[in-house]
Design a protein around this motif. Structure first.
Motif, mmCIF file in Angstrom:
data_model
loop_
_atom_site.group_PDB
_atom_site.id
_atom_site.type_symbol
_atom_site.label_atom_id
_atom_site.label_comp_id
_atom_site.label_asym_id
_atom_site.label_seq_id
_atom_site.Cartn_x
_atom_site.Cartn_y
_atom_site.Cartn_z
ATOM 1 N N ARG A 139 -9.800 -0.748 0.211
ATOM 2 C CA ARG A 139 -11.193 -0.304 0.135
ATOM 3 C C ARG A 139 -11.921 -0.826 1.363
ATOM 4 O O ARG A 139 -11.882 -2.029 1.633
ATOM 5 N N GLN B 170 2.136 2.010 -3.310
ATOM 6 C CA GLN B 170 1.064 2.281 -4.274
ATOM 7 C C GLN B 170 0.917 1.158 -5.304
ATOM 8 O O GLN B 170 0.546 1.389 -6.458
ATOM 9 N N ILE B 171 1.188 -0.071 -4.848
ATOM 10 C CA ILE B 171 0.966 -1.237 -5.695
ATOM 11 C C ILE B 171 -0.457 -1.756 -5.515
ATOM 12 O O ILE B 171 -1.074 -2.239 -6.463
ATOM 13 N N VAL B 172 -0.985 -1.668 -4.296
ATOM 14 C CA VAL B 172 -2.366 -2.051 -4.016
ATOM 15 C C VAL B 172 -3.100 -0.870 -3.397
ATOM 16 O O VAL B 172 -2.483 0.053 -2.847
ATOM 17 N N LEU B 173 -4.413 -0.921 -3.489
ATOM 18 C CA LEU B 173 -5.267 0.105 -2.897
ATOM 19 C C LEU B 173 -6.245 -0.553 -1.932
ATOM 20 O O LEU B 173 -6.830 -1.593 -2.249
ATOM 21 N N GLU C 277 0.836 -1.208 0.000
ATOM 22 C CA GLU C 277 0.000 0.000 0.000
ATOM 23 C C GLU C 277 0.866 1.251 0.000
ATOM 24 O O GLU C 277 0.600 2.205 -0.748
ATOM 25 N N PHE D 65 -8.605 -5.269 -0.654
ATOM 26 C CA PHE D 65 -7.468 -4.756 -1.411
ATOM 27 C C PHE D 65 -7.630 -5.095 -2.887
ATOM 28 O O PHE D 65 -8.119 -6.166 -3.243
ATOM 29 N N THR D 66 -7.211 -4.160 -3.729
ATOM 30 C CA THR D 66 -7.196 -4.365 -5.175
ATOM 31 C C THR D 66 -5.857 -3.860 -5.701
ATOM 32 O O THR D 66 -5.146 -3.101 -5.039
ATOM 33 N N LEU D 67 -5.506 -4.272 -6.911
ATOM 34 C CA LEU D 67 -4.334 -3.711 -7.568
ATOM 35 C C LEU D 67 -4.610 -2.243 -7.898
ATOM 36 O O LEU D 67 -5.743 -1.865 -8.193
ATOM 37 N N SER D 68 -3.577 -1.437 -7.871
ATOM 38 C CA SER D 68 -3.791 0.008 -7.999
ATOM 39 C C SER D 68 -4.098 0.454 -9.423
ATOM 40 O O SER D 68 -4.548 1.580 -9.624
ATOM 41 N N GLY D 69 -3.858 -0.402 -10.409
ATOM 42 C CA GLY D 69 -4.181 0.007 -11.771
ATOM 43 C C GLY D 69 -3.803 -1.042 -12.784
ATOM 44 O O GLY D 69 -3.076 -1.994 -12.482
#
Length: 226
Positions: free
Chosen positions: A64, A59-62, A56, A72-76
């Motif tokens: 929620r 900034q690899i995962v985001l 996090e 958690f999700t991948l950031s993009g």
């Protein structure tokens, strides 16, 4: 002092085996909890939380939050692309993990790569669209041709709506199992959604596998080889 992006820091975040397993699990496109990711990584919940904090911060995962749970999700999609390329390299140089069972051939045939179709059928889709001259490669990557725009509208895809999104309409993504390109971007994702809507295919529960029905695969083959 060296200038430019610090790739060593990103590589270190991706390179830990437990974190790599977590990120691979998130390539399904689903948001997962820390407990679910701990299970995927084979580590304790406390260790998973430490790994997720690093991902996090990088900034690899985001994260929620929904109710009492934190997902958690991948950031993009660029993270998905990087992971898919790394998987292709690992496959090419022989750094493969041994996995047995009936899911392996199905993963290679058709699977989700974040939100678009990958595997042998994803590569076939890319090649088929190119042969039909619906997409073309240029100095900027991959783009729809005028014929491709007509095809998209006829096939029930709202290109105007897709163009309002920040992500590219079309993007080439290296497929780790086939070592060839499949189609990513908002158009690639819209095509897979359309296959679902038409009943050609369905996403298997708790898996990245996309399973086509016999009739759906026939229609898919006719689409790419009219």
């Amino acid at each position: 002092m060296k200038e430019g992006p610090d790739i060593a820091r990103v590589a270190a975040l991706l390179g830990d085996p437990a974190r790599a397993n977590m990120l691979t699990a998130l390539m399904s496109g689903r948001a997962l909890t820390a407990a679910e990711l701990a299970q995927e990584a084979g580590v304790t919940p406390q260790t998973a939380s430490s790994h997720l904090a690093k991902l996090e911060a990088g900034q690899i995962v985001l994260p929620r939050k929904q109710g009492r749970h934190r997902y958690f999700t991948l950031s993009g999609p660029d993270i998905v692309e990087a992971l898919e390329v790394l998987m292709g390299i690992a496959n090419r140089v022989g750094h493969n993990r041994v996995r047995t069972g009936p899911k392996d051939p199905e993963l290679r045939k058709a699977r989700v790569c974040y939100d678009h179709l990958a595997g042998d059928m994803g590569v076939a889709l890319f090649d088929g669209l190119a042969k039909r001259k619906l997409i073309e490669s240029n100095i900027n990557g991959v783009a729809l041709t005028p014929a491709g725009i007509d095809f998209a509208n006829t096939f029930g895809i709202d290109l105007d709506g897709l163009r309002t999104k920040r992500r590219p309409l079309c993007r080439e993504c290296l497929d780790w199992s086939a070592r060839q390109s499949h189609l990513a971007g908002s158009f690639g994702a819209a095509l897979l959604d359309r296959f679902y809507d038409l009943g050609w295919a369905r996403r298997m529960p708790e898996s990245r596998i996309v399973r086509f029905s016999d009739a759906g695969e026939k229609s898919f083959r006719e689409l790419i080889n009219p």
